[in-house]
Design a protein around this motif. Structure first.
Motif, PDB file in Angstrom:
ATOM      1  N   GLU A 270       0.698  -1.241  -0.005  1.00 11.60           N
ATOM      2  CA  GLU A 270       0.054   0.181   0.258  1.00 11.60           C
ATOM      3  C   GLU A 270       1.229   1.262   0.075  1.00 11.60           C
ATOM      4  OE1 GLU A 270      -2.652  -0.251   3.591  1.00 11.60           O
ATOM      5  OE2 GLU A 270      -3.850  -1.610   2.689  1.00 11.60           O
ATOM      6  N   GLU A 271       1.971   1.251   0.778  1.00 13.17           N
ATOM      7  CA  GLU A 271       3.140   1.426   0.943  1.00 13.17           C
ATOM      8  C   GLU A 271       3.512   3.109  -0.708  1.00 13.17           C
ATOM      9  OE1 GLU A 271       5.527   1.504   3.817  1.00 13.17           O
ATOM     10  OE2 GLU A 271       3.855   1.644   5.694  1.00 13.17           O
ATOM     11  N   ILE A 272       4.367   1.805  -0.995  1.00 13.26           N
ATOM     12  CA  ILE A 272       5.184   1.279  -2.105  1.00 13.26           C
ATOM     13  C   ILE A 272       3.792   1.985  -3.557  1.00 13.26           C
ATOM     14  CG2 ILE A 272       5.647  -0.003  -4.246  1.00 13.26           C
ATOM     15  CD1 ILE A 272       6.931  -1.794  -1.892  1.00 13.26           C
ATOM     16  N   SER A 273       2.481   1.800  -3.844  1.00 11.04           N
ATOM     17  CA  SER A 273       1.524   1.384  -4.510  1.00 11.04           C
ATOM     18  C   SER A 273      -0.004   1.695  -3.727  1.00 11.04           C
ATOM     19  CB  SER A 273       1.715   0.461  -5.763  1.00 11.04           C
ATOM     20  OG  SER A 273       1.385  -0.378  -5.426  1.00 11.04           O
ATOM     21  N   PRO A 274      -0.094   3.346  -4.187  1.00  8.76           N
ATOM     22  CA  PRO A 274      -1.385   3.245  -3.759  1.00  8.76           C
ATOM     23  C   PRO A 274      -2.103   2.979  -4.672  1.00  8.76           C
ATOM     24  CG  PRO A 274      -0.562   5.381  -4.259  1.00  8.76           C
ATOM     25  CD  PRO A 274       1.262   4.136  -3.661  1.00  8.76           C
ATOM     26  N   LEU A 275      -3.503   3.081  -4.463  1.00  8.54           N
ATOM     27  CA  LEU A 275      -4.832   2.985  -5.199  1.00  8.54           C
ATOM     28  C   LEU A 275      -4.491   3.737  -6.992  1.00  8.54           C
ATOM     29  CD1 LEU A 275      -7.497   1.801  -3.243  1.00  8.54           C
ATOM     30  CD2 LEU A 275      -6.017   0.048  -4.958  1.00  8.54           C
ATOM     31  N   PRO A 276      -4.411   3.365  -7.905  1.00 10.40           N
ATOM     32  CA  PRO A 276      -4.994   4.512  -8.927  1.00 10.40           C
ATOM     33  C   PRO A 276      -5.605   5.324  -8.702  1.00 10.40           C
ATOM     34  CG  PRO A 276      -4.765   2.197  -9.360  1.00 10.40           C
ATOM     35  CD  PRO A 276      -5.091   2.137  -8.334  1.00 10.40           C
ATOM     36  N   GLN A 277      -6.615   5.998  -9.299  1.00  8.76           N
ATOM     37  CA  GLN A 277      -7.452   7.204  -9.437  1.00  8.76           C
ATOM     38  C   GLN A 277      -8.347   6.289 -10.480  1.00  8.76           C
ATOM     39  OE1 GLN A 277      -9.083   9.147  -7.437  1.00  8.76           O
ATOM     40  NE2 GLN A 277      -6.388   9.387  -6.566  1.00  8.76           N
ATOM     41  N   LEU A 278      -9.703   6.391 -10.495  1.00 10.83           N
ATOM     42  CA  LEU A 278     -10.777   5.947 -11.079  1.00 10.83           C
ATOM     43  C   LEU A 278     -10.530   6.636 -12.527  1.00 10.83           C
ATOM     44  CD1 LEU A 278     -12.750   3.362  -9.466  1.00 10.83           C
ATOM     45  CD2 LEU A 278     -10.683   2.828 -10.358  1.00 10.83           C
ATOM     46  N   HIS A 279     -10.341   6.586 -14.115  1.00 12.86           N
ATOM     47  CA  HIS A 279     -11.426   6.950 -14.502  1.00 12.86           C
ATOM     48  C   HIS A 279     -12.805   6.739 -15.105  1.00 12.86           C
ATOM     49  CE1 HIS A 279     -10.674   9.457 -18.317  1.00 12.86           C
ATOM     50  NE2 HIS A 279     -11.364   8.346 -19.033  1.00 12.86           N
ATOM     51  N   THR A 280     -13.089   8.031 -15.312  1.00 18.91           N
ATOM     52  CA  THR A 280     -15.113   8.447 -15.624  1.00 18.91           C
ATOM     53  C   THR A 280     -14.519   8.683 -16.984  1.00 18.91           C
ATOM     54  OG1 THR A 280     -15.366   8.177 -13.813  1.00 18.91           O
ATOM     55  CG2 THR A 280     -17.118   8.465 -15.079  1.00 18.91           C
ATOM     56  N   PRO A 281     -15.472   8.108 -18.092  1.00 21.91           N
ATOM     57  CA  PRO A 281     -15.674   8.178 -18.929  1.00 21.91           C
ATOM     58  C   PRO A 281     -16.190   9.392 -19.866  1.00 21.91           C
ATOM     59  CG  PRO A 281     -15.930   6.592 -19.413  1.00 21.91           C
ATOM     60  CD  PRO A 281     -15.473   6.310 -17.925  1.00 21.91           C
ATOM     61  N   SER A 282     -15.574  10.505 -19.977  1.00 21.56           N
ATOM     62  CA  SER A 282     -16.513  11.756 -20.924  1.00 21.56           C
ATOM     63  C   SER A 282     -17.421  10.956 -21.358  1.00 21.56           C
ATOM     64  CB  SER A 282     -16.028  12.839 -20.534  1.00 21.56           C
ATOM     65  OG  SER A 282     -15.170  13.198 -21.923  1.00 21.56           O
ATOM     66  N   LEU A 283     -18.572  11.791 -21.629  1.00 24.43           N
ATOM     67  CA  LEU A 283     -19.786  11.957 -22.585  1.00 24.43           C
ATOM     68  C   LEU A 283     -19.183  11.524 -24.570  1.00 24.43           C
ATOM     69  CD1 LEU A 283     -22.771  10.978 -22.954  1.00 24.43           C
ATOM     70  CD2 LEU A 283     -22.427  13.488 -23.661  1.00 24.43           C
ATOM     71  N   SER A 284     -18.187  12.873 -23.907  1.00 22.50           N
ATOM     72  CA  SER A 284     -17.893  12.718 -25.727  1.00 22.50           C
ATOM     73  C   SER A 284     -16.651  11.416 -25.966  1.00 22.50           C
ATOM     74  CB  SER A 284     -16.911  14.161 -25.647  1.00 22.50           C
ATOM     75  OG  SER A 284     -15.858  13.858 -24.545  1.00 22.50           O
ATOM     76  N   GLU A 285     -16.272  10.968 -25.037  1.00 16.01           N
ATOM     77  CA  GLU A 285     -15.585  10.727 -25.077  1.00 16.01           C
ATOM     78  C   GLU A 285     -16.097   8.847 -25.246  1.00 16.01           C
ATOM     79  OE1 GLU A 285     -11.447  10.641 -22.272  1.00 16.01           O
ATOM     80  OE2 GLU A 285     -13.356   9.951 -21.891  1.00 16.01           O
ATOM     81  N   VAL A 286     -17.417   8.583 -24.458  1.00 19.56           N
ATOM     82  CA  VAL A 286     -18.102   7.767 -25.255  1.00 19.56           C
ATOM     83  C   VAL A 286     -18.480   7.450 -26.181  1.00 19.56           C
ATOM     84  CG1 VAL A 286     -20.265   6.459 -24.527  1.00 19.56           C
ATOM     85  CG2 VAL A 286     -18.917   6.671 -22.170  1.00 19.56           C
ATOM     86  N   GLU A 287     -19.221   9.015 -27.121  1.00 18.16           N
ATOM     87  CA  GLU A 287     -19.719   9.363 -27.772  1.00 18.16           C
ATOM     88  C   GLU A 287     -18.100   8.668 -29.242  1.00 18.16           C
ATOM     89  OE1 GLU A 287     -21.017  13.524 -28.570  1.00 18.16           O
ATOM     90  OE2 GLU A 287     -22.464  12.601 -27.214  1.00 18.16           O
ATOM     91  N   LEU A 288     -17.115   8.765 -29.044  1.00 12.69           N
ATOM     92  CA  LEU A 288     -16.114   9.043 -29.982  1.00 12.69           C
ATOM     93  C   LEU A 288     -15.498   7.700 -29.728  1.00 12.69           C
ATOM     94  CD1 LEU A 288     -13.831   9.871 -31.467  1.00 12.69           C
ATOM     95  CD2 LEU A 288     -12.460   9.982 -29.959  1.00 12.69           C
ATOM     96  N   ALA A 289     -16.026   6.537 -28.927  1.00  9.00           N
ATOM     97  CA  ALA A 289     -15.648   4.952 -28.792  1.00  9.00           C
ATOM     98  C   ALA A 289     -16.967   4.373 -29.965  1.00  9.00           C
ATOM     99  CB  ALA A 289     -15.897   4.347 -27.672  1.00  9.00           C
ATOM    100  N   GLN A 290     -18.553   4.650 -29.019  1.00  7.78           N
ATOM    101  CA  GLN A 290     -19.583   3.914 -30.604  1.00  7.78           C
ATOM    102  C   GLN A 290     -19.133   4.256 -31.815  1.00  7.78           C
ATOM    103  OE1 GLN A 290     -22.924   6.137 -28.738  1.00  7.78           O
ATOM    104  NE2 GLN A 290     -22.817   4.370 -26.376  1.00  7.78           N
ATOM    105  N   ASP A 291     -18.988   5.650 -32.228  1.00  6.30           N
ATOM    106  CA  ASP A 291     -18.404   6.339 -33.306  1.00  6.30           C
ATOM    107  C   ASP A 291     -17.500   5.358 -34.353  1.00  6.30           C
ATOM    108  OD1 ASP A 291     -20.344   8.423 -33.283  1.00  6.30           O
ATOM    109  OD2 ASP A 291     -18.724  10.165 -33.187  1.00  6.30           O
ATOM    110  N   SER A 292     -16.193   5.510 -33.442  1.00  8.60           N
ATOM    111  CA  SER A 292     -14.934   3.588 -33.852  1.00  8.60           C
ATOM    112  C   SER A 292     -15.645   2.391 -34.298  1.00  8.60           C
ATOM    113  CB  SER A 292     -14.037   4.485 -33.104  1.00  8.60           C
ATOM    114  OG  SER A 292     -14.554   3.402 -32.110  1.00  8.60           O
ATOM    115  N   ILE A 293     -17.173   2.158 -32.946  1.00  6.24           N
ATOM    116  CA  ILE A 293     -17.168   1.252 -33.516  1.00  6.24           C
ATOM    117  C   ILE A 293     -18.457   1.084 -34.517  1.00  6.24           C
ATOM    118  CG2 ILE A 293     -18.969  -0.624 -33.008  1.00  6.24           C
ATOM    119  CD1 ILE A 293     -18.078   0.407 -29.815  1.00  6.24           C
TER     120      ILE A 293
END
Length: 86
Positions: free
Chosen positions: A35-58
């Protein structure tokens, strides 16, 4: 075989319990060090534009796949026509 004496059982039980306690201490130390060496990473919550971009690429990938299938079908039809003429 001789039956194990009650006193021997108690000694064996105590030694076993001490070993378990030592193991637990070691595991807690390792967990604390990690725990001292590697604290828990911050969770990344995708924004709406990232979700839309992912859907467009699909959607783009799906369209490209449909085009590829159409090209393959056309190629096979032409190949079949050439073989039939031969």
């Amino acid at each position: 075989m001789e039956p194990i004496q009650p006193q021997q059982r108690r000694v064996a039980d105590r030694v076993f319990q001490e070993s378990l306690d030592q193991l637990e201490d070691i595991l807690q130390e390792i967990s604390t060090e990690e725990e001292e060496i590697s604290p828990l990473p911050q969770l990344h919550t995708p924004s709406l534009s990232e979700v839309e971009l992912a859907q467009d690429s699909i959607a783009i990938d799906l369209a490209a796949l449909e085009d590829a299938v159409a090209d393959i079908e056309q190629y096979l039809e032409e190949k079949t026509k050439i073989q039939e003429k031969s």
